[in-house]
Write a protein that holds these residues in place. Sequence first.
Motif, PDB file in Angstrom:
ATOM      1  N   PHE B  16       0.921  -1.186  -0.146  1.00  0.00           N
ATOM      2  CA  PHE B  16      -0.009  -0.163  -0.089  1.00  0.00           C
ATOM      3  C   PHE B  16       1.099   1.218  -0.108  1.00  0.00           C
ATOM      4  O   PHE B  16       2.095   1.028   0.339  1.00  0.00           O
ATOM      5  N   VAL B  19       3.445   1.479   2.928  1.00  0.00           N
ATOM      6  CA  VAL B  19       3.499   0.425   3.625  1.00  0.00           C
ATOM      7  C   VAL B  19       3.628  -0.989   3.084  1.00  0.00           C
ATOM      8  O   VAL B  19       2.810  -1.034   1.926  1.00  0.00           O
ATOM      9  N   ALA B  21       2.405  -4.253   3.443  1.00  0.00           N
ATOM     10  CA  ALA B  21       1.625  -4.966   3.958  1.00  0.00           C
ATOM     11  C   ALA B  21       1.921  -6.545   4.170  1.00  0.00           C
ATOM     12  O   ALA B  21       1.687  -7.198   5.302  1.00  0.00           O
ATOM     13  N   GLU B  40       0.593  -9.323  15.288  1.00  0.00           N
ATOM     14  CA  GLU B  40       0.159  -8.176  15.870  1.00  0.00           C
ATOM     15  C   GLU B  40      -0.932  -7.365  15.042  1.00  0.00           C
ATOM     16  O   GLU B  40      -0.951  -7.700  13.809  1.00  0.00           O
ATOM     17  N   GLY B  44      -0.709  -7.908   8.700  1.00  0.00           N
ATOM     18  CA  GLY B  44      -1.028  -8.416   7.356  1.00  0.00           C
ATOM     19  C   GLY B  44      -2.174  -9.451   7.474  1.00  0.00           C
ATOM     20  O   GLY B  44      -2.462  -9.847   6.182  1.00  0.00           O
ATOM     21  N   LYS B  45      -2.821  -9.845   8.567  1.00  0.00           N
ATOM     22  CA  LYS B  45      -3.546 -10.899   8.543  1.00  0.00           C
ATOM     23  C   LYS B  45      -4.915 -10.557   7.499  1.00  0.00           C
ATOM     24  O   LYS B  45      -5.224 -11.411   6.626  1.00  0.00           O
ATOM     25  N   SER B  46      -5.365  -9.512   7.831  1.00  0.00           N
ATOM     26  CA  SER B  46      -6.571  -9.234   6.799  1.00  0.00           C
ATOM     27  C   SER B  46      -6.213  -8.879   5.591  1.00  0.00           C
ATOM     28  O   SER B  46      -6.876  -9.230   4.508  1.00  0.00           O
ATOM     29  N   THR B  47      -5.215  -8.331   5.333  1.00  0.00           N
ATOM     30  CA  THR B  47      -4.627  -8.302   3.824  1.00  0.00           C
ATOM     31  C   THR B  47      -4.610  -9.621   3.141  1.00  0.00           C
ATOM     32  O   THR B  47      -5.084  -9.705   2.052  1.00  0.00           O
ATOM     33  N   GLU B 168     -11.580 -12.480  13.247  1.00  0.00           N
ATOM     34  CA  GLU B 168     -11.900 -11.821  14.648  1.00  0.00           C
ATOM     35  C   GLU B 168     -13.501 -12.283  14.900  1.00  0.00           C
ATOM     36  O   GLU B 168     -14.076 -11.160  15.186  1.00  0.00           O
ATOM     37  N   HIS B 200      -7.101 -12.455  17.959  1.00  0.00           N
ATOM     38  CA  HIS B 200      -6.192 -12.106  19.057  1.00  0.00           C
ATOM     39  C   HIS B 200      -6.216 -12.838  20.549  1.00  0.00           C
ATOM     40  O   HIS B 200      -5.505 -12.558  21.096  1.00  0.00           O
ATOM     41  N   LYS B 388       0.914   2.275  14.424  1.00  0.00           N
ATOM     42  CA  LYS B 388       1.557   1.474  13.141  1.00  0.00           C
ATOM     43  C   LYS B 388       0.862   1.720  11.909  1.00  0.00           C
ATOM     44  O   LYS B 388      -0.411   1.192  11.868  1.00  0.00           O
ATOM     45  N   TYR B 394      -1.877   9.866   7.724  1.00  0.00           N
ATOM     46  CA  TYR B 394      -2.305   8.639   7.177  1.00  0.00           C
ATOM     47  C   TYR B 394      -3.995   8.667   7.545  1.00  0.00           C
ATOM     48  O   TYR B 394      -4.231   9.046   8.509  1.00  0.00           O
ATOM     49  N   LEU B 399      -5.794   1.993   8.359  1.00  0.00           N
ATOM     50  CA  LEU B 399      -5.105   1.402   9.397  1.00  0.00           C
ATOM     51  C   LEU B 399      -5.708   0.140   9.558  1.00  0.00           C
ATOM     52  O   LEU B 399      -6.763  -0.314   9.149  1.00  0.00           O
ATOM     53  N   SER B 400      -4.866  -0.834  10.187  1.00  0.00           N
ATOM     54  CA  SER B 400      -5.454  -2.136  10.590  1.00  0.00           C
ATOM     55  C   SER B 400      -6.332  -1.867  11.862  1.00  0.00           C
ATOM     56  O   SER B 400      -6.264  -0.967  12.365  1.00  0.00           O
ATOM     57  N   GLY B 402      -6.721  -2.988  14.692  1.00  0.00           N
ATOM     58  CA  GLY B 402      -6.255  -2.587  16.297  1.00  0.00           C
ATOM     59  C   GLY B 402      -5.746  -1.315  16.099  1.00  0.00           C
ATOM     60  O   GLY B 402      -5.928  -0.568  17.202  1.00  0.00           O
ATOM     61  N   ASN B 403      -5.144  -0.802  15.094  1.00  0.00           N
ATOM     62  CA  ASN B 403      -4.522   0.406  15.020  1.00  0.00           C
ATOM     63  C   ASN B 403      -5.649   1.522  15.102  1.00  0.00           C
ATOM     64  O   ASN B 403      -5.220   2.498  15.643  1.00  0.00           O
TER      65      ASN B 403
END
Lengths: 316, 505
Positions: B16, B19, B21, B40, B44-47, B168, B200, B388, B394, B399-400, B402-403
């Motif tokens: 992206f 970043v 990812a 964390e 990159g899990k969702s990506t 999740e 998580h 992050k 940004y 963002l992911s 959690g961020n």
Amino acid sequence: MLKIKKFKIFREFGILVALFAMVIIFTALNPIYISFNNIIDIIQQSAINGLIAIGITFAILTAGIDLSVGSTLAIVIVVVGKFLTSGLNPIIAIFIGILIGFLLGVFNGLLITKLKIQPFVATLGTMSVYRGIAYVITGGWPVLNMPRDFRNLVSGRVFNIIPIPIFILIGFAIITHILLNHTRFGTYVYSIGGNEEATRLSGVNVEKNKVLAYGLVGVGAALAALVLLARLGTGEPTAGQGYELDAIAAAAIGGTSLAGGKGSVLGTFLGAILLSALKVGLIVTGVDTFWQFIATGSIIIIAVYLEHVQSQLYKK
Amino acid sequence: MSDQEIIQFNNVTKVFPGVKALDKVSFKINKGEVHALLGENGAGKSTLLNILHGVYQGYEGKVLIKNDVIKFGNPHEAIQFGISKVHQEVSLIPELTVGQNITLNYEPKKKLLIDYDKMHEEANKILDKLHCNFRSKDLVKNLSIGEMQMISIAKALFHDAKVISLDEPTASLTSSETETLFRIIRELKANGITIIYVSHRLEEIFKIADKATVLRDGKFIRTFDVEDTTKDELIKSMVGRDVSSFAKRNKPRRFSEEVVLEINNLTLEPHFKDISFKLRKGEILGFAGLVGAKRTDVVRTIFGADHKDEGEIIVHGNNVDIKSPLDGLENGIGLIPENRKTQGFVKNLNNANNIGLACLENFKDLIFLDHEEKIENSKVFIDKINLKPKDPLYLTRELSGGNQQKVVLAKWLSTNVDIFIFDEPTKGVDVGAKQEIYKLLEDLVAQGKSIIMVSSELPEVIGMSDRIVVMKEGRLTKILDYKEFSEEKIMHYAMEGTDVEDKEV
Ligand SMILES: Nc1ncnc2c1ncn2[C@@H]1O[C@H](COP(=O)(O)OP(=O)(O)OP(=O)(O)O)[C@@H](O)[C@H]1O
Ligand SMILES: [Mg+2]
């Protein structure tokens, strides 16, 4: 992030490119198009729509809409017209006009925030109510014979060259641009359009800021009314019918999302110029009136489609 | 590729703007296993899932399914191919029936018209298989989040899914709903369906997963056999260092006897009634209860997001009428809401604006907004919460998950409120970030701030609170002191609500 900033500028850059392409094509068809007088004409023609469109951009940014701008314009025209013909000082009349526009906008805002009526419906209602008020004020007749000094003041030419409406348009654009980008109000307008609930939960007075945004729409319509009144010299209660559609079109071409939260004053400004450049071009090249409608509508659709394509490209 | 492998990622890279990812990720997933994806926030899990499911088309590397390289043009193609995803934010149409949602776009037809009888019959068959106690003709809007998730799974089965991924899935489920979900996952697995599971909550991994692949900063780290590993080993490979997974207080307790907030007989029909408690300076007051206990409604009312019917809210000794979040803010109360997407952040604003949104008046020079100062301010908090990427410009929505949650936290940390209400503060944040948030809570009370923390994770409320308010169905059933905390006690008051010995007090 740099990339994102570039992208934003690119959006307005895209309209500029389209504008240049249009100028080149029309000039090739008829060289008169590029003449100084014609260019001045284009910008002047865009003044009325530009003023309304910049105003309406604020409503759209909050994820709302204002359909009553044309009727607001009509009320301002006839009231200011009446005051002027009864001999009121033009400067005072101008301020009264702007104040009326603001209050009519605020009234829309109150319907939307206090009575929780959807913006489309609320302003559909006031579109008719305001129009009716304009008729009632004059009994249906136009207000004739605006004084010369008022007409010169608002729609004369500076040094006999540049029409004053152009300065009014640019002045309003600069002020609203600053409001949108350099005040809390501007940030709130964007954030209400992006997520009203989250904005409210951040302790922002959403209602107040929305009402102000609609007030600003009214100011744009009032300025347009003054320009129109000065140019025509008469105030018709029928004035401004359908103007809301041109204004929405200019905003949409300029990259304002009707879903709210996205758009800019500069974009709308360029959108209005592009629309009038197109209209003037079609006239100068002698295109049949019926085809002018088709061309204008197509441009709106193409512009918004390109916007979509571009944002998809960016996503990937 | 051997027979039992169904999915293989081969050097998958996704960039992206700004970043990376995913960075040359390669691993494989076997048929019929439950394969956990760990890492964390922003790992990159969702990506990776979005690539598998055809949401993103532009990426490098290859994804193979049963030896064939696949490239879906959109999620629909993936679904028809038998690759389905259960979204965390359930994406159903609330006004339609369950059956209509399950068969959407692929409704059984009788000539040109939809064959509703057949639709409901087919849908009910699947619902039976999933042991659901709602029917095809029910409206989706009347169902709970857990039930809606079952519909997503039913939808996957309707399309003959061979692979189902869950991103999740338990974040907003009650514990009994979670148990039901696990039972169904086991049944799906027994039928040869492959499950990809992102969470998580590491305890869940040990209950349900066979394999666990860890990603860190977009890179593949390792695939573990869950049987042969430990929680600590998983955490270490996710975070790259040792981190405790426990919620516990590391500093001495701070609360004084000074009452900063007193709630008397607070009532909002039909949600809750007669809630009374006191919050002391420097205290962390936990709120426990089952989903549906209306804890969120209580804290929203204290903050002003909803307006009370009756009762008193006394802040620093003043009886105040809090009618809006603005009133809450002006009385020094801040609420970090549960649902970050709809209530937390604004999607078209960048991090600096989202963080500054609740205190823009601090960044004023005359009437103008001082962008520089706003950005500087956000940088301070971006550091504090370890966002992050650490970029104030940004867009928060990029963002992911959690961020994004951390940005909402930062928004309220940057105001000068002294009563913080956290509603599920660690929902969707990774183990490392959880510890950071716990530390943050302790720092806040050390500065003399006071905290109300609603949490459905019992270890978290027990580990962090000084006292715990237990609620059941809109009533306050008990206030426990930290010396008497235990899971059994809390569950007792949350479920039964009765308290024989205390009745006469
Ligand atoms: N649409 C997007 N545009 C730009 N960057 C993105 C976008 N989506 C994700 N990213 C970035 O890619 C990285 C990986 O994000 P991803 O959502 O895959 O993380 P995740 O492992 O699912 O985290 P979480 O546990 O917090 O949900 C993050 O740094 C994120 O900021
Ligand atoms: Mg994620």
